[in-house]
Structure formats: C-alpha cells, structure tokens
Motif scaffolding. Structure first.
Motif, PDB file in Angstrom:
ATOM      1  N   ASN A 169      -6.636   4.794   2.179  1.00 35.84           N
ATOM      2  CA  ASN A 169      -6.590   4.425   3.792  1.00 35.84           C
ATOM      3  C   ASN A 169      -6.937   3.449   4.113  1.00 35.84           C
ATOM      4  O   ASN A 169      -8.398   2.471   3.790  1.00 35.84           O
ATOM      5  CB  ASN A 169      -6.683   6.071   3.976  1.00 35.84           C
ATOM      6  CG  ASN A 169      -5.143   7.053   3.214  1.00 35.84           C
ATOM      7  OD1 ASN A 169      -4.476   6.990   3.348  1.00 35.84           O
ATOM      8  ND2 ASN A 169      -5.936   8.250   3.380  1.00 35.84           N
TER       9      ASN A 169
ATOM     10  N   ARG B  25       0.765  -0.988  -0.116  1.00 36.37           N
ATOM     11  CA  ARG B  25      -0.052   0.252  -0.096  1.00 36.37           C
ATOM     12  C   ARG B  25       1.092   1.264  -0.053  1.00 36.37           C
ATOM     13  O   ARG B  25       0.428   2.566  -0.838  1.00 36.37           O
ATOM     14  CB  ARG B  25      -0.776  -0.116   0.893  1.00 36.37           C
ATOM     15  CG  ARG B  25      -1.365   1.294   1.253  1.00 36.37           C
ATOM     16  CD  ARG B  25      -2.463   0.946   2.241  1.00 36.37           C
ATOM     17  NE  ARG B  25      -3.562   0.239   2.521  1.00 36.37           N
ATOM     18  CZ  ARG B  25      -4.504   0.550   3.544  1.00 36.37           C
ATOM     19  NH1 ARG B  25      -4.781   0.987   4.738  1.00 36.37           N
ATOM     20  NH2 ARG B  25      -5.508  -0.579   3.955  1.00 36.37           N
TER      21      ARG B  25
ATOM     22  N   ASN C 116       0.613   4.289  -2.410  1.00 45.38           N
ATOM     23  CA  ASN C 116       0.589   5.506  -2.438  1.00 45.38           C
ATOM     24  C   ASN C 116       2.183   6.304  -2.819  1.00 45.38           C
ATOM     25  O   ASN C 116       1.342   7.940  -2.999  1.00 45.38           O
ATOM     26  CB  ASN C 116       0.534   5.489  -0.428  1.00 45.38           C
ATOM     27  CG  ASN C 116      -0.905   4.953  -0.350  1.00 45.38           C
ATOM     28  OD1 ASN C 116      -1.823   4.857  -1.742  1.00 45.38           O
ATOM     29  ND2 ASN C 116      -0.917   4.963   0.968  1.00 45.38           N
TER      30      ASN C 116
ATOM     31  N   LYS D 272      -4.747   7.960  -3.024  1.00 46.99           N
ATOM     32  CA  LYS D 272      -4.362   7.046  -1.680  1.00 46.99           C
ATOM     33  C   LYS D 272      -5.189   6.227  -1.436  1.00 46.99           C
ATOM     34  O   LYS D 272      -6.113   7.151  -0.743  1.00 46.99           O
ATOM     35  CB  LYS D 272      -3.153   8.050  -1.181  1.00 46.99           C
ATOM     36  CG  LYS D 272      -2.165   8.585  -1.243  1.00 46.99           C
ATOM     37  CD  LYS D 272      -1.123   9.582   0.318  1.00 46.99           C
ATOM     38  CE  LYS D 272      -0.254  10.059  -0.317  1.00 46.99           C
ATOM     39  NZ  LYS D 272       0.382  10.976   0.264  1.00 46.99           N
TER      40      LYS D 272
END
Length: 462
Positions: A270, A257, A261, A268
């Motif tokens: 989250n 991740r 990102n 992005k």
C-alpha cells in the motif's frame, strides 16, 4: 389621493404589496389578489364550496389587516352568499339573487347562475403555411434553436389539433401581405372573412394538408458517428503510443501492484509507489518491446542455439539475464563497473519506448547535447544506432530550437561619400569630445592638487 395622476398606480401597488407581505398567512387570498384583481374589482372562482368559503375568509382577513373592507360580494352559490353579511352583498337586504339576476362586473354583464358554467370550447386556428403546420406537428427539439423556441411557446399555449390548413385564396391576411387595389378590397374577403366562418359551428373546412415534397426547412440534423471496435486485444505498442512521457508510462503500470496484491492477499503493498516497483514496471515494458523486436534472437537464446548470421545484434554477443531481459555481452564481465554499465539492456533503433527514454534523459540533463545524452543512456541501455536516433530527436526538441534560434543582425547602411572619396588627410574629419576628468598633479612639498582635463579627438574620415 383620488384624482391625482398616480392614484391608480398607488391603489394597485398597495394591494399587490399587501398580497406579497401576507402570502405566508393567506396563500389563497394572496394568489387571487395578484392575479384576479383589476384595480379595485375582483373576479375569481374555485372548484368547490369549501374552497370558496376559505378564499372569501382569507380575502376578508387579509384586507382587514390593512384597514380595508371588501364589499359588493356576488356569487352563483347561495351557500356562499348566506355566509356573508347582507350589507356586504352587492344586492340590498330584501333582494335575493336568483337565477334571473344579472351582475355587472368590470363593465361585463354576468349571470351568476349560469355564466361560470360555460362549456370549454377549443378555438380552431388556421394558417396557409404548410411549413408552419409541419413545425407545430412535431416536437420542438426537432428544429433549430430559433424555430424550436417559438414552436415550444405555441405548443404550450395551444394544441397541435387546433391548427388547421387554409388555402391562400381563403386567407384574408394574405391580401395584406401581397397588396390589393381599393376596388378589389371592397369585394374581397378582407371585410367579411372566408365563407366557412358564416356556416354553423363547428366549421367544415378542408382538413387535408398539402404534403411537402422537399425536406422541411430549419430541421436539426444529427450527425451519427460509427466506431469500429476491434475483436482483438491491443498489443503493447498500442499502449505505449498513448503516452508522451516515460514517467507517466511507468506509473500506469501501477496495475502490477494490484496483480501482486491479488496473488499475495496476506502481504499487500500500500501507499506511494516505491523505487523497486517503478524498476519492475520498466522491466515489464522492456521485455514487452524486446519480445516484439528481437523475438527470433530471444527464442534462439532460450533454446541455447546460435543466432542467425543475419541478426542485426549478432556482433553484440547478446544474452538473457536472470529476468529474461536481453543484454549486451562484451568483454567487461570482470570490470569494476555497475552491472547495467557492463551489460546494458538492448533496445531497438525505431520504437516509441526508445524515443521516450531518449527524451527523458534529454530533459533531466537540462536539454543536453547528443554526446552527453548518449553517454548517460549507455550506462543502462544500448540503443542500436544510438547517435543518429538521439541527434534526430534532439533536433525536434522545441526548447532546444528556441534556445539555439539564430539572432537577427541589423543590416548596416551604405557608407557616406566622405568616407570613400579620396582626399588629403584630415580634409574631412570627425571630432569626439569627452570630459571632464580629474587629474592629480604632485606639487612641491606635501600633498597633490587635482585639475579638470578634457579630451578632443580628431579622426580623419578617409
């Protein structure tokens, strides 16, 4: 109160309690009262006239708060004495304390003009133990706990330069430890001490310390551990061997991740891990393992070349999907099944990732057997020689071993002779008795009546 057995204690305790209660209001007086008083006599000192005046003022006010008065003041400072009323001084009004006056305090004659001005002299300390001198000459942390605590206390109270070596023959204490006759004791150094003590101070002694040939006892040795750091990056197998759970391993690839990102700063991701992220992490692990175990086959398929006749997966007709994952071919392309079921992912027989997948399915199926675990795995993965690998891992499962543990059976005792010796029927018999039982008997007319019945059972033992 005077004359009683508890009078000294009560007097000292009252003064100490007063100092504790007034420590905030009179800090200098409180400190002096706790440390410099002996019963009702005070002997204290400071470094300047201003401090002396402040200490005298605080002491007077502190004891006055308890209804007490300090008298017989004496000092080697005339300015301090001039600030005290003459009737509170130790001498009479007409007597001025000059350089020739002496004062008796606590049984000691004190010359106020010169006895607070004695030069500080460092007292030499002697020992005939070279080991002790080695301990004191080094930092306390060098030695083991028992010796270190005592060396630290000695170094706090004295300096290492004060300690000197003395031979055993010149040490009077050596006589007490070794023993000596009475006639020898009269002419020994026990009564007069070593000869150098009779010389002019400072004493001239042999300052050379005998050297120790062996290691000093009670030394704390430090164990050094060297770590060899490889100059190459660890491969995928090193990472996989650090985990014993497939779920934890997939979540460690959470770093993907971060990579995504960094590449897509405007979009992005989250929050909690999502299912597609866990699936992508599993695909990364699978491709890593396949690249190591099936490298030749993958390279041949990428170049559209046939596999080697020695390949162990040749019969499976493997191919690479859109994600470059090696899958089983077969003839089920048009079957109404899920894609992973028709073309399962190829996995090697001996690999840590294969073991983690088998253990994962074995646990989520509530420790299932070999056949059920293999059936569920083959819906997504095709493990070479799966049955033997699954059976091998299940046999090492601790939970399964506990569940399938054999139950111990109690050993039966030998039969008695009455059971095995020939005899006529009912020559030897056992009797069982049971009851009562309710028996209902129909009577003439309406209704029924109950009776109690008992059973006597005779059993022939042979």
């Amino acid at each position: 109160m005077c004359g009683t057995a508890s009078a000294p204690y009560l007097a000292i305790k009252c003064l100490q309690q007063l100092a504790l209660n007034e420590s905030n209001n009179f800090p200098l007086a409180s400190k002096a009262a706790l440390k410099d008083f002996y019963v009702d006599d005070l002997m204290s000192g400071v470094n300047s006239l201003s401090e002396a005046l402040e200490l005298q003022n605080q002491l007077t006010q502190m004891v006055s708060s308890a209804g007490l008065v300090l008298r017989k003041w004496a000092s080697n400072c005339s300015e301090l004495l001039n600030s005290i009323d003459s009737d509170m001084r130790l001498s009479n009004t007409s007597l001025n304390i000059d350089n020739d006056d002496t004062v008796k305090t606590l049984g000691i004659l004190w010359h106020p003009a010169s006895d607070l001005e004695l030069p500080y002299i460092t007292s030499p300390i002697y020992t005939d133990s070279t080991i002790v001198l080695s301990w004191i000459g080094s930092h306390a942390s060098r030695w083991k706990t028992f010796v270190a605590n005592r060396v630290a206390k000695i170094q706090t109270l004295s300096s290492a330069t004060q300690w000197h070596h003395i031979s055993g023959s010149a040490n009077p204490a050596d006589l007490a430890t070794r023993g000596v006759s009475f006639s020898t004791l009269l002419t020994s150094i026990w009564l007069c001490g070593p000869k150098f003590l009779h010389e002019t101070f400072p004493f001239q002694t042999d300052s050379s310390v005998p050297t120790l040939n062996d290691a000093v006892p009670e030394e704390r040795y430090c164990t050094l551990q060297s770590i060899i750091v490889p100059n190459h990056l660890p491969d995928g197998n090193d990472l996989l061997h650090k985990f014993s759970s497939l779920s934890k391993l997939k979540r460690v690839i959470f770093c993907l991740r971060f990579v995504n990102n960094c590449k897509n700063s405007k979009d992005k991701t989250n929050g909690f891990l999502k299912t597609n992220e866990l699936n992508n992490a599993m695909h990364v692990l699978i491709k890593l393992v396949q690249t190591i175990e099936f490298n030749n086959e993958i390279n041949a398929l990428k170049r559209n070349q046939p596999l080697s006749c020695r390949s162990k997966i040749l019969s499976l007709n493997p191919f690479l999907d859109n994600s470059n994952i090696l899958r089983v071919g077969g003839r089920l392309r048009h079957a109404n099944l899920a894609y992973g079921h028709k073309h399962p992912i190829l996995l090697p027989k001996r690999h840590i990732l294969t073991d983690l997948i088998i253990r994962h399915y074995h646990e989520i199926l509530l420790p299932a057997g070999t056949q059920l675990v293999q059936s569920c795995i083959q819906e997504q993965y095709w493990i070479i020689g799966a049955r033997n690998v699954i059976r091998h891992l299940i046999r090492k499962c601790v939970k399964c071993c506990k569940v399938k543990a054999s139950i111990t059976n109690q050993r039966m005792s030998d039969l008695p002779s009455s059971r095995i010796s020939p005899a006529p029927a009912f020559m030897r018999c056992g009797v069982d008795y049971a009851g009562p039982f309710q028996i209902f008997k129909t009577i003439k007319g309406r209704g029924s009546k109950s009776f109690k019945a008992y059973i006597a059972l005779f059993v022939s033992l042979y």
